[in-house]
Design a protein around this motif. Structure first.
Motif, PDB file in Angstrom:
ATOM      1  N   ASP A   4       0.756  -1.081   0.048  1.00  0.00           N
ATOM      2  CA  ASP A   4       0.015  -0.083   0.038  1.00  0.00           C
ATOM      3  C   ASP A   4       0.841   1.261   0.090  1.00  0.00           C
ATOM      4  OD1 ASP A   4       0.993  -0.629   2.354  1.00  0.00           O
ATOM      5  OD2 ASP A   4      -0.577   0.673   3.507  1.00  0.00           O
ATOM      6  N   LEU A   5       2.088   1.115  -0.006  1.00  0.00           N
ATOM      7  CA  LEU A   5       3.118   2.359  -0.220  1.00  0.00           C
ATOM      8  C   LEU A   5       3.627   2.400  -1.482  1.00  0.00           C
ATOM      9  CD1 LEU A   5       5.483   2.034   3.171  1.00  0.00           C
ATOM     10  CD2 LEU A   5       3.218   3.629   2.630  1.00  0.00           C
ATOM     11  N   ASP A  33       0.145  10.860  -1.638  1.00  0.00           N
ATOM     12  CA  ASP A  33       0.216   9.792  -0.919  1.00  0.00           C
ATOM     13  C   ASP A  33       0.755   9.374   0.086  1.00  0.00           C
ATOM     14  OD1 ASP A  33      -1.253   7.358  -0.501  1.00  0.00           O
ATOM     15  OD2 ASP A  33      -0.005   6.165  -1.606  1.00  0.00           O
ATOM     16  N   HIS A  37      -0.112   8.938   4.431  1.00  0.00           N
ATOM     17  CA  HIS A  37       0.277   8.249   5.336  1.00  0.00           C
ATOM     18  C   HIS A  37       0.898   8.694   6.274  1.00  0.00           C
ATOM     19  CE1 HIS A  37      -0.644   4.248   3.007  1.00  0.00           C
ATOM     20  NE2 HIS A  37      -0.104   4.905   1.830  1.00  0.00           N
ATOM     21  N   ARG A  43      -3.844   7.865  10.336  1.00  0.00           N
ATOM     22  CA  ARG A  43      -2.437   7.769  11.005  1.00  0.00           C
ATOM     23  C   ARG A  43      -2.886   8.157  12.577  1.00  0.00           C
ATOM     24  NH1 ARG A  43       0.221   3.875  10.235  1.00  0.00           N
ATOM     25  NH2 ARG A  43       2.036   4.898  11.294  1.00  0.00           N
ATOM     26  N   ARG A 103       7.006   1.352   9.992  1.00  0.00           N
ATOM     27  CA  ARG A 103       6.512   1.861   8.803  1.00  0.00           C
ATOM     28  C   ARG A 103       6.565   3.209   8.528  1.00  0.00           C
ATOM     29  NH1 ARG A 103       1.793   0.408   5.848  1.00  0.00           N
ATOM     30  NH2 ARG A 103       0.698   2.180   4.826  1.00  0.00           N
ATOM     31  N   VAL A 107       8.185   5.383   5.428  1.00  0.00           N
ATOM     32  CA  VAL A 107       7.513   6.423   4.814  1.00  0.00           C
ATOM     33  C   VAL A 107       8.138   7.648   4.775  1.00  0.00           C
ATOM     34  CG1 VAL A 107       5.516   8.112   5.043  1.00  0.00           C
ATOM     35  CG2 VAL A 107       4.888   5.668   5.464  1.00  0.00           C
TER      36      VAL A 107
END
Length: 203
Positions: A4-5, A33, A37, A43, A103, A107
């Protein structure tokens, strides 16, 4: 990278053969995007959800402490059960928190990598996301104030003979969970905003 990244940017020697318009469009889309995230409402809710799970686990621990303080022997059995339940909640919550931290690092790496590929003042100004940063800061301030009030208020209002050590420990620990969550939210918002200012200072 997780599915999804967005993917990392292609190497510079490959970008030289690609259409600049396509690369810039990909950059703007992927940075937008990744910004969601990093500082999106989802988040923030995820951070609060992890905090709520920690609070639930700590509630079981608090009940175990209060049960151990009771004079009858059956309370010790209940205390052991509550302690096991607390560990059963806190340990997965710790893994969940570690996954979220890993995660976040992914990001940030992708944000930095895509930001360095080009300059686009219109897209880059939106990525600074002052509104989202302010939302994180204000909500974290409210949560932190509540946590500090609960922590220090419990400690200052405790009375010997009226409040047990288990009760005081439980409420102080709950308050600490709240203000530590607030500190994490504040640090995340401030770090993203300062990173964006440095990364796009020439935009």
């Amino acid at each position: 990278m997780p599915r999804d990244l967005p993917p990392p940017p292609p190497p510079a020697h490959l970008r030289a053969w690609m259409d600049d318009t396509v690369v810039r469009a990909d950059r703007a889309r992927f940075l937008s995007d990744l910004g969601r995230h990093s500082l999106g409402l989802g988040r923030l809710l995820l951070l609060w959800a992890v905090s709520a799970v920690f609070a639930l686990g700590w509630s079981f621990v608090g009940m175990a402490l209060m049960a151990f303080e009771a004079p009858d022997p059956f309370s010790a059995v209940f205390g052991l059960v509550f302690a096991v339940l607390g560990a059963g909640v806190l340990i997965p919550a710790g893994f969940w928190f570690a996954w979220g931290a890993r995660r976040d690092r992914q990001v940030r790496r992708l944000l930095s990598a895509w930001a360095e590929t080009d300059r686009d003042p219109a897209a880059d100004s939106r990525l600074r996301a002052p509104g989202r940063s302010l939302t994180w800061l204000l909500s974290s301030f409210v949560l932190g104030a509540l946590g500090l009030w609960l922590t220090f208020g419990t400690a200052l209002s405790a009375r010997a003979g009226e409040d047990t050590y288990g009760e005081v420990t439980y409420y102080m620990g709950l308050g600490m969970i709240l203000w530590i969550t607030a500190l994490l939210g504040t640090a995340k918002a401030a770090a993203h905003y300062h990173w964006a200012l440095r990364a796009f200072r020439r935009s």
